[in-house]
Structure formats: structure tokens, C-alpha cells
Design a protein around this motif. Structure first.
Motif, PDB file in Angstrom:
ATOM      1  N   UNK A   1      38.936  32.582  60.485  1.00  0.00           N
ATOM      2  CA  UNK A   1      38.714  33.842  59.781  1.00  0.00           C
ATOM      3  C   UNK A   1      37.462  33.720  58.936  1.00  0.00           C
ATOM      4  N   UNK A   2      36.833  34.852  58.752  1.00  0.00           N
ATOM      5  CA  UNK A   2      35.552  34.891  58.033  1.00  0.00           C
ATOM      6  C   UNK A   2      35.571  36.082  57.085  1.00  0.00           C
ATOM      7  N   UNK A   3      35.116  35.837  55.854  1.00  0.00           N
ATOM      8  CA  UNK A   3      35.067  36.912  54.858  1.00  0.00           C
ATOM      9  C   UNK A   3      33.622  37.114  54.422  1.00  0.00           C
ATOM     10  N   UNK A   4      33.240  38.360  54.138  1.00  0.00           N
ATOM     11  CA  UNK A   4      31.860  38.614  53.723  1.00  0.00           C
ATOM     12  C   UNK A   4      31.636  38.288  52.250  1.00  0.00           C
ATOM     13  N   UNK A   5      30.439  37.843  51.931  1.00  0.00           N
ATOM     14  CA  UNK A   5      29.998  37.698  50.533  1.00  0.00           C
ATOM     15  C   UNK A   5      29.185  38.944  50.224  1.00  0.00           C
TER      16      UNK A   5
ATOM     17  N   UNK B   1      27.335  44.502  45.499  1.00  0.00           N
ATOM     18  CA  UNK B   1      27.025  45.921  45.637  1.00  0.00           C
ATOM     19  C   UNK B   1      27.396  46.364  47.037  1.00  0.00           C
ATOM     20  N   UNK B   2      26.434  46.913  47.754  1.00  0.00           N
ATOM     21  CA  UNK B   2      26.673  47.339  49.134  1.00  0.00           C
ATOM     22  C   UNK B   2      26.029  46.384  50.137  1.00  0.00           C
ATOM     23  N   UNK B   3      25.481  45.268  49.629  1.00  0.00           N
ATOM     24  CA  UNK B   3      24.744  44.349  50.502  1.00  0.00           C
ATOM     25  C   UNK B   3      25.600  43.141  50.873  1.00  0.00           C
ATOM     26  N   UNK B   4      25.641  42.840  52.167  1.00  0.00           N
ATOM     27  CA  UNK B   4      26.289  41.615  52.633  1.00  0.00           C
ATOM     28  C   UNK B   4      25.259  40.492  52.565  1.00  0.00           C
ATOM     29  N   UNK B   5      25.586  39.438  51.827  1.00  0.00           N
ATOM     30  CA  UNK B   5      24.649  38.331  51.614  1.00  0.00           C
ATOM     31  C   UNK B   5      24.947  37.139  52.518  1.00  0.00           C
ATOM     32  N   UNK B   6      26.145  37.089  53.056  1.00  0.00           N
ATOM     33  CA  UNK B   6      26.524  35.969  53.904  1.00  0.00           C
ATOM     34  C   UNK B   6      28.013  35.993  54.165  1.00  0.00           C
TER      35      UNK B   6
ATOM     36  N   UNK C   1      38.489  35.324  50.039  1.00  0.00           N
ATOM     37  CA  UNK C   1      37.888  36.593  49.626  1.00  0.00           C
ATOM     38  C   UNK C   1      37.620  36.585  48.118  1.00  0.00           C
ATOM     39  N   UNK C   2      38.557  36.009  47.340  1.00  0.00           N
ATOM     40  CA  UNK C   2      38.344  35.879  45.891  1.00  0.00           C
ATOM     41  C   UNK C   2      37.133  34.998  45.597  1.00  0.00           C
ATOM     42  N   UNK C   3      37.061  33.867  46.285  1.00  0.00           N
ATOM     43  CA  UNK C   3      35.935  32.947  46.069  1.00  0.00           C
ATOM     44  C   UNK C   3      34.621  33.622  46.431  1.00  0.00           C
ATOM     45  N   UNK C   4      34.624  34.368  47.548  1.00  0.00           N
ATOM     46  CA  UNK C   4      33.408  35.070  47.966  1.00  0.00           C
ATOM     47  C   UNK C   4      32.980  36.091  46.915  1.00  0.00           C
TER      48      UNK C   4
ATOM     49  N   UNK D   1      31.431  34.263  43.874  1.00  0.00           N
ATOM     50  CA  UNK D   1      30.134  33.615  44.063  1.00  0.00           C
ATOM     51  C   UNK D   1      29.014  34.602  44.431  1.00  0.00           C
ATOM     52  N   UNK D   2      29.372  35.844  44.734  1.00  0.00           N
ATOM     53  CA  UNK D   2      28.375  36.818  45.199  1.00  0.00           C
ATOM     54  C   UNK D   2      27.176  36.979  44.261  1.00  0.00           C
ATOM     55  N   UNK D   3      27.385  37.141  42.916  1.00  0.00           N
ATOM     56  CA  UNK D   3      26.210  37.272  42.031  1.00  0.00           C
ATOM     57  C   UNK D   3      25.286  36.060  42.086  1.00  0.00           C
TER      58      UNK D   3
END
Length: 536
Positions: free
Chosen positions: A143-147, A150-155, A177-180, A183-185
């Protein structure tokens, strides 16, 4: 029923379910680690500092088999593996995806988590890293979750593990998903501050990947693992002027390999001279290789340039070098040592700039022991040995080559033949091919001539391939059971559909009136891989 599930995850609502211990593995113990990750991100806002903690959590606390963190460089529209565990450096380098490509590419494209409940069977699974065996039986989910910022997927963050309890899988999905989200900012800041570094890193990986995956000589057909290894050797040695010794059974394509080395070398614009040492009469071998002066012997009415002189500035290919007499071997040794020779009947040394490639299907080391091949010449030739694999070790290359020869000979004979029937394919794949590619080429040419319709059938193949096949489901009096006949028909129909649709399971399933999942189950039962039928 599709095995891939796309999910929107509300990380806030998931805390309550996440905190319960009803799945056999308690995830409450991971909460202090989450706090540690958040503290690292708050204190330093350093994305790279949090990576070791995140990967360690996935590997040692969540018991993941593999974990990856990818970054998305939107300027070149490419996703690449930034860090991971469970992958070698080489495998990590291969992990490059376009948006929408594979599971990871689709997560970036849609901005939603994706669960592939059985990765190895999933139609979106590309095995781009080549970390999985071709006929794997792994039951691992991925499974893969997005980072997202805002509205931008970073990884993305991806994880692989075998799950028996679906609730545990969901909990781990929520946890990542919580970790992603945490770490997003820091990922966004890292991308802004290191954009050039990220781009260079991405480009370096892409170029390395391209070099490894792209290089394939245009004159050689086949993408099996043994041939991929040969392509890499060709790529490496072609750039040098090293002497090459090509070994292998008769008919494996040693001349094609020699040709590929020459035409991918700095001397590609120079001559490529082929000398078949087995075809020389012993009395004329020296003259053919090194030339002769006018009047050197009876019949020498003019000066003759030998193969070595003709190859000056390019490459000479000495095919069947093991057939040379000991006296000619002595002169060949001198050429290898001094890069000069004298014509028969001449007394003037002739300097040459020649790359030497030799080939043989004989065991030169054994010939050295027997005294029929010079030991010093053997070591001079054996600078860069290459063993070309026999066709029987090249797997589905048999089908790829057979399809190629069908196309060539059908066009040559003005026939409209566009496929090989399943029984004929089974016979081709089951044969041991003592004559290798040359034998396969002759077999297909004969079959094309005999074919009466648009397909090559088993009865078009020569008697040497008409071996008795082991039948499944034969009862004690030798009668084939109904179940065996049904299985044989089912197998044939699946193979025909996959071949017709170039290995695309969705289209094949539609033609057969099955769901993709039902087709996958039947393919596993009969040990059929869709990859066998993909065009290379």
C-alpha cells in the motif's frame, strides 16, 4: 473483482480505531515513536533527519518487508525512490516512475492511498526495481499513501507486508497516512531548498537506470536475464580495445555478439572483417589471414592483402579460432603481441591497428591440456571471455525469436501468417534446442513454408519436435479423464487470449468472459505468467 483499492483516509477519525489492540499486534506501542518523529520535525524541520526513524518504525515495529519513500519532481514529471529498506542500491536506482505509472504513479496522480492486496498479481505492478522473481508466489500486500501539502502531492510512502488480518492492514495504512501528514511540511521545505540537488539526484538515477535498461544491441533479439547480462558485457567492453573471446555452443549467435561489440565501439566506422578459421585449407590459412606477396608460391600471381590487413583501423572476427593449426597459431600469437606481421613471401613488417574478437564452440582450456592449442595464445585471447547462453536457458526468448522469424519468413515467402498456435508454442518451449537459435530459425522457416493458414500449427513443426507429451489426468487404463480435457482446453484458451492481447490481462479476461480476478486465479493454477506474452 479488482485487487486494487483506492482509499481516502481521514487521519483524525482513524485515531480511535488505531488505538485498539484487537488485531493480534498492538499499535498503541507505536505512539511514542510517532511523538519522536513529530519532535524531530518540529525541532529541526529537517525531512532527512526523520527518515531513519520512519524507516526503522516500518521495518522493526510494523514488521514490513520493504518500505520506500518517493519524491515527486514536478518540473520533470518524474517520481523516484529517495530512500528505502528491503531494496539494494541497484534496485532502488531502477525505481523511477511517471505520474500515473504503476501503483506509486497512480497515488501521485490521484492524491489518494492505494492498497494492492496481493502485489505480485496486481495488474498495476510493474516490478520496475526488479526486486521480485518472475514467478514469485508472494502473498504480500503493498500500500502507498500520498505525502500532500495543500493541494500538491510531494511524494509517497509505500510499504509491503503479508497481512492475515485486514483490520491490521487498515491500521497500518492509517498510521503511514498520519506519518505522511506530519512530514509533509518538512518535505515541501526540503524540496524548495534542495530543488537543484533533488533534480540532479533524480537525473543521476534516471541516467543510471537508462544505461542499465536501455542498452540492447539492435541486431540481437531477446530480453531474458541471461541475455541482459550479455548486453551489459557488450556495453562495457565495446568502449575498450580489449581482445574478446566469445564462447558458446554452435548456433547461439556468437557472430551477432561480435558484430554488436564492433558497431558499438569507437572503431565502428572502421572495417569489420569476418574470418572463418574452420573454412581455411591448412596450406592457405596463413595466406588468408596475413596475405602474400606476388610470386610467394605457385599461383600467387599478385600481391594479396590478408584479413588482418583488411581490418586495419577496425575489427577482425576470428570465428572458430580453435580450428587453426599450431603453426598458424604461432603467427597469430606474434600479431597479438606486436600488432605487426609479414605477408607470406615478404620481409617487411606491416603495422596494424586492429581490435581482435575470437570465437569458438570448443573447450580451449582442454585443448591446451591436450597440446592442440598454444597455452600462451589462449591467455592472449582470453582477456575478456564471454559465454553466450544456449537457447534452452533463455526462457521466453524462444517465443520472442519464433515470432520474429515467423514475421521475417512470412514476408519473404509472401504469406499472411500472424501467430503460432498454443500446441506449437508448447512444443517450441519444451524442446531442448541442441542447435540453438540457428536451429530455431530453420525450424520456423520450414514451418512457414508448410503452413496452410494464418497460423503455425504443431503439425507444421519437424518430427524432432513431435515428442510425446505427459498428459495430466490419465486413468489406469490410459484414458484421458474429462477433467484433464477441460483443463487442457482452458489452458489453451487462456494462452491464446493472452497472446492475442499482448499479455494484457484486462483485455484477455474480457474476451474470455471472466473478471480479472478470476483469470488471475486460473493463471496461477496453470502456472501461466502474462509477462511471457508481452512484446519486448
Amino acid at each position: 473483482m479488482n485487487d486494487t483499492v483506492t482509499l481516502e483516509i481521514n487521519v483524525i477519525d482513524s485515531f480511535e480505531e488505531f488505538s485498539h489492540c484487537f488485531t493480534g499486534e498492538c499499535r498503541v506501542a507505536v505512539l511514542p515513536i510517532l511523538y519522536k518523529i513529530s519532535q524531530v520535525l518540529v525541532d529541526s524541520a529537517d525531512f532527512t533527519a526523520s527518515i531513519p526513524v520512519i524507516l526503522d518504525t516500518m521495518q522493526n515495529h510494523l514488521k514490513m518487508q520493504r518500505g520506500i519513500i518517493t519524491l515527486y519532481d514536478r518540473h520533470v514529471d518524474t517520481i523516484f525512490i529517495h530512500d528505502s529498506f528491503g531494496l539494494s542500491e541497484e534496485e532502488k536506482t531502477r525505481g523511477i516512475y511517471a505520474v500515473g505509472e504503476g501503483v506509486t504513479g497512480k497515488v501521485v496522480e490521484k492524491g489518494k492511498a492505494i492498497v494492492a492486496k496481493r502485489l505480485i498479481q496486481n495488474p498495476d505492478f510493474l516490478n520496475r526495481t526488479q526486486a521480485y522473481p518472475k514467478k514469485g508466489r508472494s502473498k504480500a500486500a503493498f500500500f502507498s499513501v500520498p505525502i500532500i501539502r495543500g493541494q500538491k502531492v510531494l511524494g509517497t510512502i509505500g510499504a509491503e507486508r503479508v497481512y492475515i488480518n485486514p483490520h491490521l492492514l487498515r491500521q497500518d495504512l492509517q498510521l503511514l497516512a498520519m506519518i505522511a501528514a506530519m512530514m509533509a511540511p518538512a518535505v515541501e521545505l526540503y524540496m524548495l531548498e534542495n530543488i537543484e540537488k533533488v533534480r540532479l539526484e533524480n537525473e543521476n538515477r534516471r541516467l543510471k537506470n537508462t544505461l542499465k535498461e536501455r542498452f540492447k544491441p539492435s541486431n540481437i533479439i531477446g530480453c531474458s536475464k541471461p541475455m541482459q547480462d550479455i548486453y551489459q558485457l557488450i556495453h562495457k567492453v565495446a568502449a575498450t580495445k580489449a581482445t574478446v573471446l566469445i564462447l558458446g555452443e554452435s548456433g547461439v549467435g556468437k557472430e551477432l555478439v561480435a558484430t554488436a561489440i564492433h558497431y558499438n565501439s569507437p572503431s565502428a566506422d572502421g572495417p569489420f572483417i569476418k574470418a572463418n578459421c574452420a573454412a581455411f585449407p591448412e596450406s592457405l590459412a596463413e595466406s588468408e589471414l596475413f596475405g602474400h606477396e606476388k610470386g610467394a608460391f605457385t599461383g600467387a600471381i599478385a600481391t594479396h592483402k590478408g584479413f588482418f590487413e583488411q581490418a586495419d583501423g577496425g575489427t577482425i572476427f576470428l570465428d572458430e579460432v580453435g580450428e587453426l593449426s599450431l603453426s598458424v597459431q604461432t603467427k597469430l600469437l606474434r600479431v597479438l603481441q606486436e600488432r605487426s606481421f609479414q605477408r607470406v613471401g615478404g620481409n617487411r613488417p606491416i603495422k596494424i591497428d586492429v581490435r581482435i574478437i575470437a570465437a569458438t564452440n570448443r573447450d580451449l582450456a582442454k585443448m591446451v591440456e591436450e597440446g592442440s592449442f598454444r597455452e600462451d595464445l589462449y591467455y592472449r585471447l582470453n582477456v575478456f571471455p564471454m559465454m553466450i547462453p544456449p537457447l534452452r536457458d533463455r526462457g521466453s526468448d524462444v517465443i520472442t525469436l519464433a515470432d520474429h522469424f515467423v514475421k521475417v519468413f512470412a514476408e519473404e515467402n509472401g504469406k499472411n501468417i500472424n501467430r503460432i498456435s498454443t500446441p506449437a508454442l508448447n512444443m517450441l518451449m519444451g524442446y531442448h534446442w541442441p542447435g540453438n537459435v540457428r536451429e530455431l530459425e530453420n525450424v520456423i522457416e520450414r514451418a512457414v513454408i508448410l503452413a496452410d493458414d494464418k497460423a503455425i500449427h504443431s503439425y507444421d513443426l519437424p518430427p524432432s519436435l513431435q515428442t510425446e507429451e505427459k498428459e495430466i489426468g490419465v486413468d489406469q487404463v490410459g484414458q484421458i479423464t474429462l477433467e484433464a480435457r477441460i483443463q487442457a482446453i482452458e489452458t489453451k484458451m487462456i494462452i491464446e487470449a493472452l497472446k492475442k492481447h499482448n499479455g494484457h490481462m484486462g483485455d484477455a479476461a474480457k474476451e474470455l468472459g471472466l473478471t480479472r480476478r478470476m483469470l488471475s486465479v486460473r493463471m496461477e493454477k496453470y502456472d501461466i505468467s502474462y509477462k511471457t506474452f508481452r512484446s519486448k
